[in-house]
Design an enzyme around this catalytic site. Structure first.
Site, PDB file in Angstrom:
ATOM      1  N   ARG A 169       3.680   3.418 -19.742  1.00 18.49           N
ATOM      2  CA  ARG A 169       4.357   4.368 -18.857  1.00 18.49           C
ATOM      3  C   ARG A 169       5.860   4.034 -18.761  1.00 18.49           C
ATOM      4  NH1 ARG A 169       0.991   4.915 -13.541  1.00 18.49           N
ATOM      5  NH2 ARG A 169       2.311   6.776 -13.375  1.00 18.49           N
ATOM      6  N   ARG A 217      -4.778  12.427  -6.443  1.00 20.05           N
ATOM      7  CA  ARG A 217      -3.446  12.034  -6.920  1.00 20.05           C
ATOM      8  C   ARG A 217      -3.443  11.902  -8.450  1.00 20.05           C
ATOM      9  NH1 ARG A 217      -1.122   5.885  -6.692  1.00 20.05           N
ATOM     10  NH2 ARG A 217       0.965   6.358  -7.431  1.00 20.05           N
ATOM     11  N   ASN A 256      -4.618  -4.329  -6.039  1.00 18.67           N
ATOM     12  CA  ASN A 256      -3.810  -3.340  -6.759  1.00 18.67           C
ATOM     13  C   ASN A 256      -2.635  -3.044  -5.831  1.00 18.67           C
ATOM     14  OD1 ASN A 256      -2.539  -1.205  -7.951  1.00 18.67           O
ATOM     15  ND2 ASN A 256      -4.413  -0.042  -8.378  1.00 18.67           N
ATOM     16  N   GLU A 273      -4.897  -9.199 -10.410  1.00 20.11           N
ATOM     17  CA  GLU A 273      -4.074  -7.986 -10.273  1.00 20.11           C
ATOM     18  C   GLU A 273      -4.765  -6.853 -11.044  1.00 20.11           C
ATOM     19  OE1 GLU A 273      -0.196  -8.572 -11.968  1.00 20.11           O
ATOM     20  OE2 GLU A 273       0.370  -6.455 -11.783  1.00 20.11           O
ATOM     21  N   TYR A 323      -4.840   8.568 -12.886  1.00 15.07           N
ATOM     22  CA  TYR A 323      -5.581   7.592 -12.083  1.00 15.07           C
ATOM     23  C   TYR A 323      -7.083   7.852 -11.987  1.00 15.07           C
ATOM     24  CZ  TYR A 323      -0.874   6.251 -10.753  1.00 15.07           C
ATOM     25  OH  TYR A 323       0.426   5.824 -10.803  1.00 15.07           O
ATOM     26  N   PRO A 379       0.134   1.226  -1.615  1.00 15.01           N
ATOM     27  CA  PRO A 379       0.517   2.593  -1.251  1.00 15.01           C
ATOM     28  C   PRO A 379       0.015   3.655  -2.217  1.00 15.01           C
ATOM     29  CG  PRO A 379       2.415   1.331  -2.049  1.00 15.01           C
ATOM     30  CD  PRO A 379       1.295   0.359  -1.843  1.00 15.01           C
ATOM     31  N   ASN A 380      -0.364   4.770  -1.609  1.00 15.93           N
ATOM     32  CA  ASN A 380      -0.802   5.986  -2.321  1.00 15.93           C
ATOM     33  C   ASN A 380      -2.177   5.863  -2.969  1.00 15.93           C
ATOM     34  OD1 ASN A 380       1.584   7.529  -1.738  1.00 15.93           O
ATOM     35  ND2 ASN A 380       2.651   6.184  -3.160  1.00 15.93           N
ATOM     36  N   ALA A 409       2.780   0.762  -6.180  1.00 13.27           N
ATOM     37  CA  ALA A 409       4.200   0.699  -6.541  1.00 13.27           C
ATOM     38  C   ALA A 409       4.859  -0.610  -6.098  1.00 13.27           C
ATOM     39  CB  ALA A 409       4.942   1.889  -5.944  1.00 13.27           C
ATOM     40  N   HIS A 425      -4.665  -2.658 -12.175  1.00 13.19           N
ATOM     41  CA  HIS A 425      -4.008  -1.346 -12.260  1.00 13.19           C
ATOM     42  C   HIS A 425      -4.937  -0.370 -12.958  1.00 13.19           C
ATOM     43  CE1 HIS A 425      -0.325  -2.959 -10.757  1.00 13.19           C
ATOM     44  NE2 HIS A 425      -0.420  -3.949 -11.634  1.00 13.19           N
TER      45      HIS A 425
HETATM   46  C1  DQA Z   1      -0.802   1.558 -10.226  1.00 13.18           C
HETATM   47  C2  DQA Z   1       0.423   1.613 -11.143  1.00 13.18           C
HETATM   48  C3  DQA Z   1       1.714   1.638 -10.341  1.00 13.18           C
HETATM   49  O1  DQA Z   1       2.838   1.709 -11.207  1.00 13.18           O
HETATM   50  C4  DQA Z   1       1.748   2.847  -9.421  1.00 13.18           C
HETATM   51  O2  DQA Z   1       2.904   2.827  -8.626  1.00 13.18           O
HETATM   52  C5  DQA Z   1       0.524   2.953  -8.577  1.00 13.18           C
HETATM   53  C6  DQA Z   1      -0.772   2.682  -9.196  1.00 13.18           C
HETATM   54  C7  DQA Z   1      -2.116   1.700 -11.021  1.00 13.18           C
HETATM   55  O3  DQA Z   1      -3.152   1.395 -10.460  1.00 13.18           O
HETATM   56  O4  DQA Z   1      -2.096   2.128 -12.183  1.00 13.18           O
HETATM   57  O5  DQA Z   1       0.564   3.357  -7.426  1.00 13.18           O
HETATM   58  O6  DQA Z   1      -0.822   0.315  -9.559  1.00 13.18           O
END
Ligand code: DQA
Length: 147
Positions: A108, A18, A75, A99, A23, A10-11, A78, A101
């Site tokens: 954070r 964003r 990735n 995984e 990011y 998501p997002n 959240a 990020h």
């Molecule tokens: C994320 C880190 C997560 O905590 C966050 O909710 C994201 C992006 C990252 O790529 O740093 O949506 O996965």
């Protein structure tokens, strides 16, 4: 030739606009295009999937079971910090995954320090921005070629 699947949660469709200070400024299309090109240069193929919905990610992972996908890069966004369902789907299919990020989740908020994936991942790339995706792909290719 191997088939690799990239999943973004998501997002991550909003990358580029964003929170660019967290990011980065590269959008998801560019990250995906660069990665598909990199995979091609190594004579492999990369499929890309993004969803804001947990069940769609679970469904996508389930489809990998009877497919020719040999490695997954994910990735989970959240869902990293909440999704037992996505964790269980990855455990069910028995395909190795990395995984990823973009941000350093450990620098954070506390709630980002818990991942439902890190202990079952073949590796984690954290805090390296968009470059982390490239490194993940290259590492996956190396692993596949060693099998
Ligand atoms: C994320 C880190 C997560 O905590 C966050 O909710 C994201 C992006 C990252 O790529 O740093 O949506 O996965």
């Amino acid at each position: 030739m191997a088939n690799i699947l990239l999943i973004n949660g998501p997002n991550l469709n909003l990358l580029g606009t964003r929170e660019p200070d967290v990011y980065g400024e590269m959008n998801l299309d560019t990250i995906e295009d660069n990665l598909m090109e990199l995979a091609k240069q190594h004579t492999h193929s990369l499929d890309c999937f993004q969803s804001n919905a947990e069940h769609e990610i679970v469904n996508k992972i389930q489809t990998c079971q009877n497919s020719d996908i040999q490695f997954i890069l994910i990735n989970p966004g959240a869902f990293t910090h909440s999704s037992i369902a996505i964790r269980d789907a990855l455990l069910a299919i028995n395909i190795p995954f990395f995984e990823i990020h973009l941000s350093n989740v450990f620098s954070r908020e506390d709630f980002r320090h818990k991942s439902y994936f890190s202990d079952i991942a073949a590796g984690c790339l954290i805090g390296l921005g968009a470059h982390g995706y490239e490194l993940a792909l290259l590492a996956a290719i190396k692993k596949i070629e060693q099998y």
